[in-house]
Design a protein around this motif. Structure first.
Motif, mmCIF file in Angstrom:
data_model
loop_
_atom_site.group_PDB
_atom_site.id
_atom_site.type_symbol
_atom_site.label_atom_id
_atom_site.label_comp_id
_atom_site.label_asym_id
_atom_site.label_seq_id
_atom_site.Cartn_x
_atom_site.Cartn_y
_atom_site.Cartn_z
ATOM 1 N N LEU A 42 45.078 42.081 33.325
ATOM 2 C CA LEU A 42 43.634 42.332 33.281
ATOM 3 C C LEU A 42 42.935 41.279 32.416
ATOM 4 N N ALA A 43 43.494 40.997 31.270
ATOM 5 C CA ALA A 43 42.904 39.995 30.377
ATOM 6 C C ALA A 43 42.968 38.606 31.001
ATOM 7 N N ARG A 44 44.084 38.283 31.633
ATOM 8 C CA ARG A 44 44.218 36.979 32.291
ATOM 9 C C ARG A 44 43.214 36.843 33.439
ATOM 10 N N GLY A 45 43.040 37.921 34.208
ATOM 11 C CA GLY A 45 42.077 37.897 35.307
ATOM 12 C C GLY A 45 40.645 37.711 34.811
ATOM 13 N N ALA A 46 40.323 38.370 33.711
ATOM 14 C CA ALA A 46 38.984 38.206 33.139
ATOM 15 C C ALA A 46 38.779 36.783 32.642
ATOM 16 N N GLN A 47 39.802 36.216 32.040
ATOM 17 C CA GLN A 47 39.707 34.841 31.551
ATOM 18 C C GLN A 47 39.569 33.860 32.713
ATOM 19 N N ASP A 48 40.354 34.067 33.766
ATOM 20 C CA ASP A 48 40.254 33.192 34.938
ATOM 21 C C ASP A 48 38.879 33.297 35.588
ATOM 22 N N ARG A 49 38.344 34.516 35.653
ATOM 23 C CA ARG A 49 37.012 34.704 36.250
ATOM 24 C C ARG A 49 35.937 34.018 35.412
ATOM 25 N N MET A 50 36.036 34.132 34.083
ATOM 26 C CA MET A 50 35.073 33.447 33.209
ATOM 27 C C MET A 50 35.181 31.935 33.378
ATOM 28 N N ARG A 51 36.392 31.427 33.445
ATOM 29 C CA ARG A 51 36.599 29.985 33.617
ATOM 30 C C ARG A 51 36.006 29.536 34.953
ATOM 31 N N GLU A 52 36.177 30.357 35.994
ATOM 32 C CA GLU A 52 35.667 30.023 37.323
ATOM 33 C C GLU A 52 34.137 30.049 37.345
ATOM 34 N N GLU A 53 33.532 31.034 36.689
ATOM 35 C CA GLU A 53 32.076 31.158 36.706
ATOM 36 C C GLU A 53 31.392 30.152 35.790
ATOM 37 N N MET A 54 32.010 29.841 34.650
ATOM 38 C CA MET A 54 31.384 28.905 33.718
ATOM 39 C C MET A 54 31.686 27.459 34.065
ATOM 40 N N GLY A 55 32.730 27.229 34.810
ATOM 41 C CA GLY A 55 33.071 25.867 35.180
ATOM 42 C C GLY A 55 33.711 25.120 34.030
ATOM 43 N N PRO A 56 33.471 23.803 33.969
ATOM 44 C CA PRO A 56 34.125 22.997 32.920
ATOM 45 C C PRO A 56 33.597 23.298 31.519
ATOM 46 N N GLU A 57 32.470 23.996 31.400
ATOM 47 C CA GLU A 57 31.919 24.308 30.083
ATOM 48 C C GLU A 57 32.772 25.337 29.339
ATOM 49 N N PHE A 58 33.607 26.066 30.074
ATOM 50 C CA PHE A 58 34.423 27.119 29.459
ATOM 51 C C PHE A 58 35.356 26.548 28.397
ATOM 52 N N ASP A 59 35.949 25.408 28.674
ATOM 53 C CA ASP A 59 36.887 24.816 27.728
ATOM 54 C C ASP A 59 36.183 24.157 26.551
ATOM 55 N N GLU A 60 34.890 23.858 26.703
ATOM 56 C CA GLU A 60 34.147 23.200 25.633
ATOM 57 C C GLU A 60 33.617 24.182 24.589
ATOM 58 N N VAL A 61 33.589 25.473 24.899
ATOM 59 C CA VAL A 61 33.053 26.477 23.982
ATOM 60 C C VAL A 61 34.041 26.699 22.846
ATOM 61 N N ASP A 62 33.518 26.716 21.623
ATOM 62 C CA ASP A 62 34.345 27.001 20.455
ATOM 63 C C ASP A 62 34.360 28.521 20.257
ATOM 64 N N TRP A 63 35.370 29.172 20.820
ATOM 65 C CA TRP A 63 35.420 30.636 20.814
ATOM 66 C C TRP A 63 35.653 31.182 19.416
ATOM 67 N N LYS A 64 36.322 30.452 18.556
ATOM 68 C CA LYS A 64 36.561 30.938 17.193
ATOM 69 C C LYS A 64 35.268 31.005 16.400
ATOM 70 N N LYS A 65 34.333 30.149 16.733
ATOM 71 C CA LYS A 65 33.043 30.172 16.051
ATOM 72 C C LYS A 65 32.257 31.429 16.414
ATOM 73 N N LEU A 66 32.492 31.974 17.597
ATOM 74 C CA LEU A 66 31.778 33.155 18.056
ATOM 75 C C LEU A 66 32.473 34.460 17.684
ATOM 76 N N ASP A 67 33.562 34.373 16.954
ATOM 77 C CA ASP A 67 34.308 35.560 16.545
ATOM 78 C C ASP A 67 33.485 36.341 15.520
ATOM 79 N N PRO A 68 33.180 37.621 15.774
ATOM 80 C CA PRO A 68 32.349 38.374 14.832
ATOM 81 C C PRO A 68 33.000 38.574 13.475
ATOM 82 N N ARG A 69 34.304 38.410 13.376
ATOM 83 C CA ARG A 69 34.957 38.556 12.073
ATOM 84 C C ARG A 69 34.638 37.370 11.166
ATOM 85 N N GLN A 70 34.111 36.297 11.729
ATOM 86 C CA GLN A 70 33.780 35.114 10.941
ATOM 87 C C GLN A 70 32.428 35.225 10.254
#
Length: 128
Positions: A42-70
């Motif tokens: 389920l998690a892999r499918g959600a990640q693949d769908r996000m990558r497909e919808e966002m395109g090449p910008e998905f890999d450029e996003v700094d996901w650790k910066k968006l972590d609410p624990r930060q």
């Protein structure tokens, strides 16, 4: 994770073995493994769908910066207060709370100004 230490996990596992029993343990272990695989897919499918919808910008996003624990509210407020650019000052438009003249019908205004009218304010039953 969730404040669980290895000792607590081991204790939970021992209690689960005692409650479930050795004859049903393999069945529940396989069901638990299937559940974990389903969650992973389920998690892999959600990640693949996000990558497909966002395109090449998905890999450029700094996901650790968006972590609410930060987020540290003290750091955010400190950075906002030490910001070099002054914040724009918003002023409210001037609002008069009282009218300059009393809201009295023109027919009664002359009697009110002369001091002749001293009773209760006029009441029109048809207007309400």
């Amino acid at each position: 994770m969730f404040g669980l230490t290895p000792e607590k996990v081991l204790l939970i596992a021992v209690i689960a073995v005692l409650i479930v029993g050795p004859e049903r343990l393999p069945l529940y272990a396989s069901k638990f493994a299937q559940f974990i695989r389903w969650l992973r897919d389920l998690a892999r499918g959600a990640q693949d769908r996000m990558r497909e919808e966002m395109g090449p910008e998905f890999d450029e996003v700094d996901w650790k910066k968006l972590d609410p624990r930060q987020y540290d509210p003290r750091r955010i407020i400190k950075e906002a207060l030490l910001d070099d650019e002054p914040a724009p000052v918003l002023t409210a438009p001037s609002v008069r709370t009282r009218p300059e003249k009393p809201a009295v019908p023109p027919s009664h205004r002359s009697r009110l100004e002369s001091g002749e009218y001293s009773g209760p304010p006029p009441f029109d039953a048809e207007s309400t």
